[in-house]
Design an enzyme around this catalytic site. Structure first.
Site, PDB file in Angstrom:
ATOM      1  N   ASP A 241       5.444 -25.090  24.738  1.00  0.00           N
ATOM      2  CA  ASP A 241       5.095 -25.635  23.198  1.00  0.00           C
ATOM      3  C   ASP A 241       5.523 -26.676  22.897  1.00  0.00           C
ATOM      4  OD1 ASP A 241       7.005 -23.754  23.174  1.00  0.00           O
ATOM      5  OD2 ASP A 241       4.847 -22.310  22.138  1.00  0.00           O
TER       6      ASP A 241
ATOM      7  N   ASP B 226      14.282 -17.157  17.482  1.00  0.00           N
ATOM      8  CA  ASP B 226      13.907 -15.941  19.051  1.00  0.00           C
ATOM      9  C   ASP B 226      14.795 -15.264  19.693  1.00  0.00           C
ATOM     10  OD1 ASP B 226      10.698 -16.901  17.988  1.00  0.00           O
ATOM     11  OD2 ASP B 226      11.090 -18.554  18.393  1.00  0.00           O
TER      12      ASP B 226
END
Length: 887
Positions: free
Chosen positions: A72, A482
């Site tokens: 992404d 993350d």
């Protein structure tokens, strides 16, 4: 990757401090050219293996072992079967075009497997300053040409796991379709991706948005046209396929079809409503179109779903859902058929977060299904698989869950699922953190267990927020989006675990005590719990600190040079200071909330801060700050600054924006005044490393624009001259978050990327002589050597790297290397040099920035070429009239 990845986009700071959204920078006015020396670097990743969302895996349908993965925000990759690794394909994307590292779709040409296409762009809203593009390659991604689009694409937008939005006609490969977001409709190319035009008669541009109330334009964007699928049985070689299916983000009108090669389109009659069709996969052998439906666009959300089968010959719809809709708490997305046994279908429950994702398999075209795991007696599970994550041990996340949850998880965000079209036993699927796969999948049908392992080596997709290289202990400490961050004791090996206690979802800042580097502090984001952690053993083990009242996010943190105290500027409250390890905090005075904080690397009582054009100094351990009189600094907050180890009050500041002050500043009086370096056009980071041999000052590293050139630069003479150390093939998009040299290894630099992990480079100039300019002789003289290496080869094409070394005693101010191909090979594209080719004879000449080659140093360039018959290496290379030694 976890749910919190969405926050890196939605809550990204304008200064670009969080992963996912670098600051938008307008073009600046060029300044006088600065002569730049060049050095040859070897670039690698500090191995983490994965760390991000892989929404798509694409196998070529006509060539065995040719596969691609899209990410992404971190580019695209090609599978290398011989090593079972991935090789990155979009490292050439530059700083200004950073959005093109987001890949919304990828297509591999089954007619000509050398061709591959990528639809790129990261955001469709204002965060991404550039429009999207379709990249096309005729050498499997080794080099690219670009077709700019008149709209944006969203590789990191909601719905990015749907697809593929980009497709090549399997019968006439000059024809491609692209589904666009944002109401831009369906687009077509008839010249192999060189130009694109809208299919104006396509009747539906989509209408589904995740959240219409989102004023940022992120969650409120129309997800548009989400997939294109050809029925190859309705065409012949060289003629356009007649039947084309298109998926639209519209719950009432999700599937359209053309039966006349795209001349007309109509809504497919009888289709299900109330759901979005995430995937449409066609089994032409049996005449079935399979569709995976969800009530949401993903990749995080989805509470209900169905699977359907459409008979292309009769128009019959059949609900083949493996679970009754009432019993789903997830949507379906991952979808694949076994091309060797087309009646075999697999699908994923992509949004089943707890206790695990689910994978379903049918061998009778969806009439009956089995599951990857099932309950025996709740909460006990019976798994058809075993998992081996020994190659990437951090995938357990250090968890010790209660049943029915297990560790490691089978996955989450499992939207990309593919069975190898040439090997029924091999399957790969992407998750939010890795690529998993198996090579004994058919054990599923025999009742024995199949083994799932990470198939992710070489694919590095972490977004890096901060980096530190202490003078002792581990060479590298990282702060990542993350997955928190890692302590690397060996850059070539995957660390066993990310930081824990606390296990921050994203680490935003870290620091170590300069004279006591076993003391380390890190801060970051967490849904609940402390936002700060401390270590007294160089980051090997951690314990949580206590938050001051009001903290909502990590912000920045600084450790005193001796580790006796800490200053923290968290999100949600003002700047705080503490002695010891953060059991209690006091508010700092004289400095605004949200300031960036750093420590002096010599005086443990001196700390620095920056906010909105003002520099702040504390001499009492962070209790009070005073605004400096320094003027002319950047007015915004896209700034990073550091104090030099070993010298009190020596501070370097980088940052700004093109509509105001932008560059690199230096202070030698603790921030009381700053001098702007006139030879630096723009700079976004600053870091220090080991001094060159004979130099009295540490080496500087920066991600900057110098002499009109964007790149990674090094200086060994306090910024008086600069060496560009990367090249156009190694740019990695946005590199503005952090940079640091290694205090123990001259020339080694660590670079933060926004989705390509931690890049580290080692210099061929191991002696460390000279920082920027030299005074070379006018023409190359003396001895030389050449290394010619074929790095990749395929049917009709190849890629090679050439390294030219000055083995003489005098420096070169320019070079020209000639050779003759023995088998008539032709260069198709060459980088880091100019070239001419006449018949088999080639001459490669320096560019302006890599003309200077010191004695003992090397310069490198690479190229792609074509070949037939054989592909032998050239036997002789000449530097002017001088024959070089071939090594």
């Amino acid at each position: 990757m976890r749910r919190t990845r969405i926050l890196t986009a939605v809550l990204a700071l304008a200064a670009g401090l969080l992963a996912g959204t670098p600051p938008a920078l307008a073009a600046s006015t060029p300044k006088a050219t600065t002569t730049l020396a060049a050095d040859t670097y070897t670039w690698n990743n500090a191995r983490i293996d994965g760390g991000g969302f892989v929404p798509g895996i694409v196998f070529n349908r006509s060539e065995k072992n040719l596969a691609y993965a899209r990410t992404d925000i971190g580019g695209a990759y090609r599978w290398v079967e011989s090593s079972k690794t991935w090789t990155p394909l979009l490292d050439s994307v530059g700083f200004a075009d950073w959005g093109h590292t987001g890949v919304v779709s990828l297509a591999s040409d089954s007619v000509d497997p050398n061709k591959v296409y990528a639809a790129v762009g990261t955001y469709t809203n204002s965060w991404d300053p550039t429009n999207g593009a379709v990249l096309r390659s005729s050498d499997r991604g080794a080099s690219w040409q670009k077709a700019d689009l008149p709209f944006k694409l969203g590789g990191n937008m909601p719905g990015r796991g749907m697809g593929e939005r980009l497709a090549v006609d399997p019968n006439k490969n000059s024809v491609l379709y692209l589904g666009a977001p944002s109401g831009k409709g369906l687009w077509r190319s008839t010249d192999s991706g060189a130009s694109w035009s809208q299919v104006t008669n396509f009747p539906n541009v989509g209408n589904y948005v995740q959240d219409s109330t989102d004023t940022s334009g992120y969650a409120s964007d129309n997800q548009g046209i989400v997939w294109v699928t050809f029925d190859e049985s309705t065409g012949t070689s060289g003629s356009a396929t007649q039947t084309v299916y298109v998926g639209v983000a519209d719950k009432d009108n999700a599937v359209y079809r053309s039966t006349d090669g795209g001349a007309t389109w109509s809504r497919l009659a009888g289709q299900p409503t109330g759901y979005l069709a995430h995937k449409g996969v066609l089994d032409a052998a049996n005449g079935y179109l399979y569709l995976a439906y969800s009530d949401k666009g993903g990749p995080y959300d989805g509470g209900k779903g169905q699977l359907w089968r459409y008979a292309t010959k009769t128009g019959t719809w059949t609900n083949i859902s493996p679970v009754a809709e009432a019993d789903t708490y997830y949507g379906f997305s991952g979808l694949t058929v076994d091309r060797q046994h087309p009646g075999t279908v697999m699908a994923t429950a992509y949004s089943s977060w707890w206790p695990d994702t689910q994978i379903f398999r049918s061998t009778d075209s969806g009439s009956t299904w089995t599951k990857a795991w099932d309950y025996t007696s709740y909460p006990n599970r019976s798994n058809r698989y075993t998992m081996d994550v020994s190659s990437v041990p951090w995938l357990t996340f250090g968890a010790n869950p209660s049943l029915p949850e297990q560790t490691p998880k089978l996955g989450w965000m499992t939207e990309g699922l593919e069975i190898d079209p040439f090997n029924s036993a091999r399957m790969m699927y992407g998750t939010g953190a890795t690529v998993f796969g198996t090579e004994n999948l058919t054990n599923w049908d025999s009742g024995s267990q199949f083994t799932i392992k990470p198939m992710v080596q070489g694919l590095e997709e972490t977004a890096v927020n901060d980096l530190a290289s202490p003078p002792s202990g581990a060479p590298l400490l990282s702060a990542l989006g993350d997955i928190g961050g890692f302590r690397h004791t060996d850059l070539t090996k995957v660390p066993s675990m990310m930081y824990t206690s606390p296990n921050l979802t994203s680490t935003t800042s870290l620091d170590y005590a300069e004279t006591s580097p076993n003391t380390v502090v890190r801060v970051g984001n967490l849904d609940s719990g402390p936002h700060i952690g401390f270590s007294t053993d160089n980051g090997a083990n951690w314990f949580a600190g206590t938050d001051p009242s009001g903290v909502t996010g990590g912000g920045t943190v600084a450790a005193a040079s001796d580790g006796s105290r800490f200053v923290w500027s968290p999100a949600g409250t003002g700047v705080q200071y503490t002695t010891g390890f953060g059991t209690s905090w006091s508010a700092a005075g004289g400095i605004p909330s949200g300031a960036i904080v750093e420590s002096d690397r010599v005086d443990p009582k001196t700390f620095y801060g920056f906010k909105s054009g003002k520099f702040y100094v504390s001499s009492d351990g962070g209790a009070t700050f005073t605004a400096s009189a320094a003027t002319g600094l950047p007015s915004g907050d896209s700034v990073r600054f550091k104090a030099l180890p070993g010298t009190k009050g020596d501070v370097w500041l980088a940052g700004g924006a093109s509509d105001g002050a932008y560059g690199l500043w230096h202070s030698t009086d603790g921030g009381a005044s700053f001098t702007k370096l006139s030879n630096v056009d723009q700079a976004d980071t600053i870091g220090f490393g080991k001094a060159a041999t004979g130099a009295s000052y540490q080496t500087l590293y920066t991600s900057a624009k110098i002499g009109g050139v964007r790149g990674i630069f090094r200086s060994t003479d306090k910024g008086a001259s600069w060496t560009r150390i990367n090249d156009d093939a190694h740019q990695w998009g946005w590199t503005g978050a952090a940079i640091t040299g290694d205090p123990r290894v001259y020339g080694r630099v660590y670079i933060a990327t926004n989705g390509r992990g931690i890049i580290y480079g080692d210099s061929s100039d191991s002696s460390g002589g000279g920082g920027g300019g030299t005074d070379p002789t006018p023409t190359p003289t003396g001895a030389c050597s050449v290394t010619y290496k074929i790095t990749n080869q395929w049917s009709g094409g190849f890629q090679a790297d050439v390294a030219l070394t000055n083995t003489g005693s005098s420096a070169w101010s320019g070079w020209s290397l000639g050779w003759t191909f023995p088998d008539g090979q032709k260069i198709t594209q060459l980088w880091n040099a100019d070239y001419t080719q006449t018949d088999a004879a080639v001459t490669a000449k320096n560019l302006s920035w890599n003309a200077n080659v010191a004695a003992g140093s090397s310069v490198s360039f690479g190229f792609t070429g074509s070949w037939s018959g054989t592909n032998s290496k050239p036997a002789t290379f000449k530097l002017g009239d001088q024959t070089c030694t071939v090594v």
